[in-house]
Design a protein around this motif. Structure first.
Motif, PDB file in Angstrom:
ATOM      1  N   UNK A   5       0.845  -1.197   0.000  1.00  0.00           N
ATOM      2  CA  UNK A   5       0.000   0.000   0.000  1.00  0.00           C
ATOM      3  C   UNK A   5       0.877   1.243   0.000  1.00  0.00           C
ATOM      4  N   UNK A   6       0.758   2.050  -1.055  1.00  0.00           N
ATOM      5  CA  UNK A   6       1.537   3.282  -1.177  1.00  0.00           C
ATOM      6  C   UNK A   6       0.569   4.440  -1.330  1.00  0.00           C
ATOM      7  N   UNK A   7       0.487   5.261  -0.296  1.00  0.00           N
ATOM      8  CA  UNK A   7      -0.432   6.412  -0.273  1.00  0.00           C
ATOM      9  C   UNK A   7      -1.868   5.999  -0.604  1.00  0.00           C
ATOM     10  N   UNK A   8      -2.241   4.802  -0.151  1.00  0.00           N
ATOM     11  CA  UNK A   8      -3.611   4.345  -0.328  1.00  0.00           C
ATOM     12  C   UNK A   8      -3.845   3.510  -1.570  1.00  0.00           C
ATOM     13  N   UNK A   9      -2.854   3.426  -2.451  1.00  0.00           N
ATOM     14  CA  UNK A   9      -2.991   2.629  -3.667  1.00  0.00           C
ATOM     15  C   UNK A   9      -2.262   1.303  -3.504  1.00  0.00           C
ATOM     16  N   UNK A  10      -2.932   0.216  -3.893  1.00  0.00           N
ATOM     17  CA  UNK A  10      -2.341  -1.115  -3.785  1.00  0.00           C
ATOM     18  C   UNK A  10      -1.463  -1.382  -5.011  1.00  0.00           C
ATOM     19  N   UNK A  11      -0.154  -1.345  -4.810  1.00  0.00           N
ATOM     20  CA  UNK A  11       0.796  -1.556  -5.898  1.00  0.00           C
ATOM     21  C   UNK A  11       1.318  -2.989  -5.854  1.00  0.00           C
ATOM     22  N   UNK A  12       1.289  -3.668  -6.982  1.00  0.00           N
ATOM     23  CA  UNK A  12       1.704  -5.063  -7.045  1.00  0.00           C
ATOM     24  C   UNK A  12       3.177  -5.228  -6.693  1.00  0.00           C
ATOM     25  N   UNK A  13       3.450  -6.281  -5.939  1.00  0.00           N
ATOM     26  CA  UNK A  13       4.830  -6.666  -5.640  1.00  0.00           C
ATOM     27  C   UNK A  13       5.147  -7.816  -6.586  1.00  0.00           C
ATOM     28  N   UNK A  14       5.937  -7.532  -7.620  1.00  0.00           N
ATOM     29  CA  UNK A  14       6.147  -8.519  -8.666  1.00  0.00           C
ATOM     30  C   UNK A  14       7.439  -8.230  -9.415  1.00  0.00           C
ATOM     31  N   UNK A  15       7.709  -9.036 -10.420  1.00  0.00           N
ATOM     32  CA  UNK A  15       8.829  -8.844 -11.335  1.00  0.00           C
ATOM     33  C   UNK A  15       8.278  -8.919 -12.750  1.00  0.00           C
ATOM     34  N   UNK A  16       9.094  -8.552 -13.720  1.00  0.00           N
ATOM     35  CA  UNK A  16       8.636  -8.629 -15.105  1.00  0.00           C
ATOM     36  C   UNK A  16       8.307 -10.067 -15.475  1.00  0.00           C
ATOM     37  N   UNK A  17       9.198 -11.002 -15.114  1.00  0.00           N
ATOM     38  CA  UNK A  17       8.977 -12.407 -15.445  1.00  0.00           C
ATOM     39  C   UNK A  17       7.686 -12.928 -14.827  1.00  0.00           C
TER      40      UNK A  17
END
Length: 250
Positions: A5-17
Motif C-alpha cells: 500500500x503506497x499512499x492508499x494505492x495497492x501496488x503489485x509486488x512482482x517482477x517482469x517475469x
C-alpha cells in the motif's frame, strides 16, 4: 498477487517475469478486467482524488511502472519488488510466440500508422487484431459502443489502451466487464514504439531519472506532472516507516 500500500494505492509486488507469466497463465480470468501501469504521478493523483484511487484499486493489479514505487516496496517489507514498466511489458509480450492477440486503442493517427508499419517487422510473431486512434473529443454512447464491439469482434486477448493518465485508467474502469480481452493502460507506450518519443538511456532509468528525461523533451506540458508531483511524493512518503502488506482480491 501480493501488494504494497503506497499512499492508499495497492501496488503489485512482482517482477517482469512473474507479471508476464501471470498474464499468460490467467488470461481467461483477466478477460473483462484491466491492469494499471502506475507511477508517482498516478499514485499522488490517487492519494488526492478518492474517485481515482477507487479506479486504481479496482484493477486486477497495478504495476509499479515508476521505480520510486518499487523502491518504496523494497524498503517496506518487500525486498523482491521490482519495477515493471509499461513499454517493457509490451515488448516482452510482443516478442513471445504465445498465441495471444493484441489490439491497440489510443494515440494519434500518425502514431498508429507508424505502429502498423513497424511492429510486424520488429516482432514477426506478433498477432495484431486491430489498431484504432479514437477522436480526442468525447465519444457518443453509440460511437463508444461501436468501438467496444470492434474490440470484441477482433478476438483480441490484450487491449493496449494508450490514452494517457488519468484518462486511460478511467476509461478502463468504465469499460470493465464490457471487453472480452484484458485492458492494459500504457500511457506513452505507443509513442515509444512508434519512435515519436525517445526513452531515457538505461543509466537514467536505473537512477529513477526517466521522468527528468521526459521533462526535458516536453517541459511545458510535463513540468507539473513530474517536478511538482515527484517532490510531493517524497514529502508524503518520508517518515512512513510502517510496513504495508496485503494481498490483492481475486
Amino acid at each position: 498477487m501480493k501488494t504494497c500500500t503506497i499512499l492508499g494505492t495497492e501496488i503489485a509486488v512482482t517482477t517482469m517475469e512473474e507479471t508476464v507469466r501471470y498474464i499468460e497463465e490467467h488470461m481467461e480470468e483477466l478477460r473483462g478486467k484491466y491492469i494499471c501501469v502506475s507511477n508517482v504521478h498516478t499514485t499522488v493523483t490517487a492519494y488526492e482524488d478518492e474517485s481515482y484511487r477507487k479506479v486504481q484499486n479496482g484493477a486486477a493489479f497495478a504495476l509499479p511502472d515508476g521505480k520510486p514505487l518499487s523502491l518504496y516496496s523494497k524498503k517496506h517489507g518487500f525486498p523482491e519488488a521490482e519495477r515493471v514498466t509499461g513499454p517493457d511489458l509490451m515488448g516482452e509480450l510482443f516478442a513471445r510466440d504465445n498465441g495471444l492477440t493484441h489490439y491497440f486503442y489510443g494515440g494519434s493517427e500518425a502514431t498508429i500508422g507508424t505502429l502498423r508499419e513497424k511492429l510486424p517487422k520488429e516482432y514477426p510473431h506478433l498477432k495484431i487484431a486491430g489498431m484504432v486512434s479514437p477522436p480526442y473529443r468525447p465519444l457518443t454512447k453509440e460511437e463508444d459502443a461501436a468501438q467496444v464491439e470492434a474490440m470484441n469482434a477482433s478476438g483480441a486477448d490484450i487491449i493496449w489502451i494508450g490514452l494517457g493518465a488519468p484518462k486511460q485508467e478511467r476509461y478502463m474502469f468504465e469499460h470493465q466487464g464490457l471487453t472480452q480481452g484484458v485492458m492494459v493502460g500504457v500511457g506513452a507506450g505507443f509513442d515509444y514504439y512508434a519512435g515519436t518519443i525517445r526513452r531515457a538511456p538505461m543509466w537514467m532509468q536505473k537512477l529513477s531519472l526517466e521522468w527528468l528525461y521526459r521533462l526535458m523533451q516536453d517541459p511545458k506540458r510535463l513540468f507539473k506532472r513530474y517536478f511538482v508531483t515527484n517532490f510531493k511524493f517524497l514529502r508524503l512518503t518520508l517518515g512512513r516507516g510502517k510496513k504495508s502488506r496485503g494481498e490483492k482480491k481475486s
